[in-house]
Design a protein around this motif. Structure first.
Motif, short mmCIF file in Angstrom:
data_model
loop_
_atom_site.label_atom_id
_atom_site.label_comp_id
_atom_site.label_asym_id
_atom_site.label_seq_id
_atom_site.Cartn_x
_atom_site.Cartn_y
_atom_site.Cartn_z
N GLU A 106 0.83 -1.20 0.00
CA GLU A 106 0.00 0.00 0.00
C GLU A 106 0.87 1.26 0.00
O GLU A 106 0.61 2.20 -0.76
N HIS A 107 1.92 1.27 0.84
CA HIS A 107 2.79 2.45 0.93
C HIS A 107 3.54 2.69 -0.38
O HIS A 107 3.65 3.83 -0.83
N LYS B 203 2.66 2.15 -3.30
CA LYS B 203 1.77 2.64 -4.35
C LYS B 203 1.36 4.10 -4.14
O LYS B 203 0.74 4.70 -5.01
N LYS B 204 1.73 4.68 -3.00
CA LYS B 204 1.35 6.06 -2.68
C LYS B 204 2.23 7.06 -3.44
O LYS B 204 3.27 6.70 -3.98
N ASP C 221 3.26 6.24 -6.89
CA ASP C 221 2.07 7.01 -7.25
C ASP C 221 1.24 6.23 -8.28
O ASP C 221 0.97 6.69 -9.40
N GLU D 179 -1.80 5.46 -8.62
CA GLU D 179 -3.06 5.98 -9.15
C GLU D 179 -2.81 6.84 -10.39
O GLU D 179 -3.52 6.76 -11.38
#
Length: 192
Positions: A88-89, A91-92, A97, A99
């Motif tokens: 999760e981290h 992908k932030k 990033d 998204e």
């Protein structure tokens, strides 16, 4: 009777030579392709993560490797560190990033034979919206009929080392190493 057999043998021989003379296109198998990368975490450990293959095509010309090429997509939705919170981290926005930039891509620009089944594959790697040249040191594992697929198949391993900051993914450098080691293994079958 002897002439038709000779003609058939010559025709088959010519077809076999023609098949080996042309580039062969392989569809890479997501179930047998792994892109594993590792880094130093404050010097205490060396975590690893895997990127799963979205799509991949390998064109291989055994006689003229310069006519070979590879193109792959690695969707960040398939990122796996075996630690859900770390997935999760990463992908932030401070890292991949995902998204905004959901896919990592590699497209070769040059393939050079280095002897003994080894190749230097230069290409454009796009991560986090940044495209930079990367060189893979690749080794041909095997070309031949795959016993389960009953089709012509190919397998390679490759390695490279990257600096993640060059792709705009430099959070926590130098405590979390800038240098990323990448290991790839892949196999594919003739695309129909």
């Amino acid at each position: 009777m002897r002439f038709p057999r000779l003609a058939l043998a010559l025709a088959l021989g010519s077809a076999a030579l023609a098949a080996h003379a042309d580039p062969v296109s392989y569809k890479l198998d997501p179930n047998h392709t792994m892109v594993i990368f590792s880094w130093s975490h404050f010097g205490f450990s060396h975590p690893v993560a895997e990127l799963g293959l979205g799509e991949g095509t390998l064109v291989f010309d055994e006689k003229d490797p310069a006519k070979s090429s590879v193109e792959v997509t690695l969707p960040l939705e398939r990122l796996d560190t075996h630690v859900a919170k770390l997935d999760e981290h990463l992908k932030k926005p401070d890292f991949f990033d995902a998204e905004k930039y959901p896919v990592i891509t590699f497209k070769s620009t040059r393939v050079e034979a280095k002897g003994s089944g080894r190749y230097k594959v230069t290409g454009d790697l796009t991560v986090h919206g940044v495209t930079r040249p990367v060189v893979l040191d690749a080794k041909l594992n095997k070309v031949g009929e795959h016993p389960m697929l009953k089709a012509q198949a190919i397998g390679f391993d490759a390695t490279t080392t990257l600096k993640r900051s060059e792709f705009g993914v430099g959070a926590y450098v130098p405590n979390v190493s800038d240098e990323i080691k990448v290991q790839i293994t892949t196999e594919g079958a003739v695309a129909h």
